[in-house]
Write a protein that holds these residues in place. Structure first.
Motif: not given
Length: 369
Positions: A277-291
């Motif tokens: 789903q590309r459910a990314t989370i943005k923090r600052g300039s970086r993107y995270f994804i839960k695995v």
């Protein structure tokens, strides 16, 4: 007392005076000679210094002459090179002068096509979004009988009967999505050379969702392995349930590598849903994804490809909405070409080798051009 002759005394006195006179004359001559020697040495020193000065000037002049000669030679070489380039440019201009008319026509064509991009891009977008799961005949039906009429009706309503419709009469998604050089590169990467395979390559390379390949003959995954096989892509191939699948997935997500999940069934592990789903989370300039239970960095260069060998899979609506299905099932034309190649390889391996070499060269020339 005997008498001493006076003449003898006179001779003795004169003999004594003569050495004294000679001695005085000798000292005077020596001084004169020394003075002359000193004068000569002074002149010699002056001449020597003058000679040394002239030698220094000669050395400097020689160096300047050599530098001037080198500069002259460099200038002559530059002139020769410039003349050669000028001659080549004149020959090229003369040879291409006949192309002016064609170039002018191409410019007019590009200007005209720029006004038609709206409709062509909409048609290409619809093709990527909806045509992937179907075979070639049904794709053609969708394009000619559904998508094009729908877009033309909408444009006519907006533009009116006398307005300009911003879509080409012979609109082709392949012309918008790719070019001959890219298709030649795909063919060099073992993608079959038929039109349906070229359409599949366009969908895989241009979709914004992760592609899911329906590939019972394994043509698509063979192409992907070659296409993503560069060292910097660090392609990883895993299967659902494999022990190190999560580790490889996390590594690919963080480092921007490519990952192929092959031989999936009609269901997908729920742990992959955030990635699909590309459910990314943005923090600052970086993107995270839960695995699973942890969050991983999401690199923008990460590529995920899903693959199934099922010939007619039935996926739930959420999978079809979150991925782009691409049907790589071999077409009749593609099967005929492959069978013909197998027969030629069996009966005439020399012709098969020559054909493969010519196709490889043609693809290389097309890419270069």
């Amino acid at each position: 007392m005997p008498a001493v002759p006076m003449n003898g005394q006179n001779e003795t006195a004169e003999g004594a005076r003569e050495p004294q006179a000679f001695s005085g004359n000798g000292h005077s001559a020596l001084r004169e000679a020394n003075d002359q020697l000193a004068e000569a040495n002074a002149k010699l020193k002056a001449v020597t210094e003058h000679v040394d000065e002239l030698k220094e000037k000669l050395a400097k002049l020689t160096h300047d002459f050599e530098v001037a000669n080198a500069s002259k030679q460099e200038a002559m070489d530059a002139v020769d090179q410039g003349e050669r380039k000028l001659n080549l440019a004149q020959r090229l201009a003369t040879a291409l002068s006949s192309e002016n008319e064609r170039w002018g026509e191409n410019v007019q064509t590009l200007r005209r096509d720029a006004k038609l991009l709206t409709g062509d891009v909409l048609l290409a977008s619809a093709f990527i979004s909806y045509a992937g799961p179907f075979n070639k005949p049904f794709r053609t039906h969708l394009m000619e009988n559904v998508f094009k009429p729908f877009l033309l009706d909408g444009f006519r309503k907006v533009a009116g009967e006398d307005g300009t419709i911003p879509m080409s009469e012979d609109a082709d998604p392949l012309k918008v999505l790719t070019n001959e050089a890219e298709i030649a590169q795909w063919n060099a990467d073992l993608l079959p050379a038929d039109t349906s395979s070229a359409e599949n390559g366009c969908i895989v390379c241009n979709t914004s969702r992760w592609p899911l390949l329906i590939d019972p003959q394994l043509q698509g995954i063979r192409w992907l392995k070659q296409k993503e096989g560069a060292t910097e892509r660090n392609l990883q191939i895993v299967r659902l349930g494999q022990k190190d699948m999560m580790r490889k997935l996390e590594s690919a997500l963080e480092n921007g590598h490519s990952l192929i999940i092959e031989n999936i069934g009609e269901s997908i592990d729920a742990v992959l849903n955030p990635v699909i789903q590309r459910a990314t989370i943005k923090r600052g300039s970086r993107y995270f994804i839960k695995v699973g239970d942890k969050e991983c960095d999401f690199h923008p260069d990460f590529r995920l490809y899903l693959h199934t060998k099922l010939s007619n899979p039935h996926y739930p609506p959420e999978i079809q909405a979150e991925t782009t299905l691409v049907n790589f099932t071999v077409t009749m034309a593609g099967l005929e070409d492959q069978l013909l190649n197998l027969v030629v390889e069996k009966e005439r391996p020399d012709l098969a080798a020559t054909s493969a070499d010519l196709v490889r060269k043609l693809n290389g020339f097309t890419i270069t051009m």
